[in-house]
Design a protein around this motif. Structure first.
Motif, PDB file in Angstrom:
ATOM      1  N   ASN A  57       0.821  -1.209   0.000  1.00  0.00           N
ATOM      2  CA  ASN A  57       0.000   0.000   0.000  1.00  0.00           C
ATOM      3  C   ASN A  57       0.854   1.258   0.000  1.00  0.00           C
ATOM      4  O   ASN A  57       0.415   2.306   0.458  1.00  0.00           O
ATOM      5  N   ARG A  98      -0.247  -3.271 -11.643  1.00  0.00           N
ATOM      6  CA  ARG A  98      -1.445  -2.431 -11.673  1.00  0.00           C
ATOM      7  C   ARG A  98      -1.646  -1.839 -10.293  1.00  0.00           C
ATOM      8  O   ARG A  98      -1.162  -2.371  -9.291  1.00  0.00           O
ATOM      9  N   ARG A  99      -2.346  -0.743 -10.281  1.00  0.00           N
ATOM     10  CA  ARG A  99      -2.711  -0.089  -9.033  1.00  0.00           C
ATOM     11  C   ARG A  99      -4.217  -0.248  -8.887  1.00  0.00           C
ATOM     12  O   ARG A  99      -4.971   0.099  -9.798  1.00  0.00           O
ATOM     13  N   GLN A 100      -4.640  -0.811  -7.796  1.00  0.00           N
ATOM     14  CA  GLN A 100      -6.066  -0.996  -7.539  1.00  0.00           C
ATOM     15  C   GLN A 100      -6.381  -0.314  -6.217  1.00  0.00           C
ATOM     16  O   GLN A 100      -5.929  -0.776  -5.158  1.00  0.00           O
ATOM     17  N   GLY A 101      -7.113   0.788  -6.275  1.00  0.00           N
ATOM     18  CA  GLY A 101      -7.360   1.568  -5.068  1.00  0.00           C
ATOM     19  C   GLY A 101      -6.053   2.084  -4.521  1.00  0.00           C
ATOM     20  O   GLY A 101      -5.301   2.759  -5.219  1.00  0.00           O
ATOM     21  N   THR A 103      -3.611   0.062  -3.525  1.00  0.00           N
ATOM     22  CA  THR A 103      -2.721  -1.100  -3.502  1.00  0.00           C
ATOM     23  C   THR A 103      -1.934  -1.249  -4.797  1.00  0.00           C
ATOM     24  O   THR A 103      -2.504  -1.220  -5.885  1.00  0.00           O
ATOM     25  N   ASN A 104      -0.621  -1.412  -4.655  1.00  0.00           N
ATOM     26  CA  ASN A 104       0.240  -1.799  -5.775  1.00  0.00           C
ATOM     27  C   ASN A 104       0.171  -3.311  -5.894  1.00  0.00           C
ATOM     28  O   ASN A 104       0.331  -4.020  -4.888  1.00  0.00           O
TER      29      ASN A 104
END
Length: 119
Positions: A57, A98-101, A103-104
């Protein structure tokens, strides 16, 4: 990886790629006094493909955005940094970020016998 028949050389490459990815996170994702967690999971995707998934994160950072380092110039003329990301891309057969929210998500897919390998 050993339990699934990966060669010792390939296991060394897996260890190097994972270590470099984790060192980058430990050094750069949480600057200053910031603390965070890192989650690592390993999963066989098939009998010959291992996926290493690393979640953190920290600060967003896509290792695929870096250009390849200049390996031809004399050492004193080279830019410092970037070799770890280069090694990750060379040791893993497929690297996805990818970045989700907040989070890496870094996925390193490693094949038992890389394409073009004589193993």
């Amino acid at each position: 990886a050993e339990d699934h028949g990966f060669s010792k050389a390939r296991i060394s490459e897996i260890q190097l790629a994972a270590e470099e990815a984790l060192l980058n996170i430990f050094q750069y994702a949480y600057p200053g006094e910031h603390k965070g967690e890192v989650e690592v999971t390993c999963e066989m995707k098939s009998e010959s493909e291992l996926n290493i998934r690393i979640l953190d994160n920290g600060i967003p950072f896509n290792i695929l955005s870096l250009s390849e380092p200049d390996l031809a110039s004399p050492l004193p003329d080279r830019k410092i940094g970037g070799l770890g990301c280069y090694l990750i891309r060379k040791m893993a057969d497929d690297v996805q970020y990818r970045r989700q929210g907040d989070t890496n998500i870094l996925n390193l897919l490693v094949r038992k016998n890389p394409v073009g390998s004589k193993q």
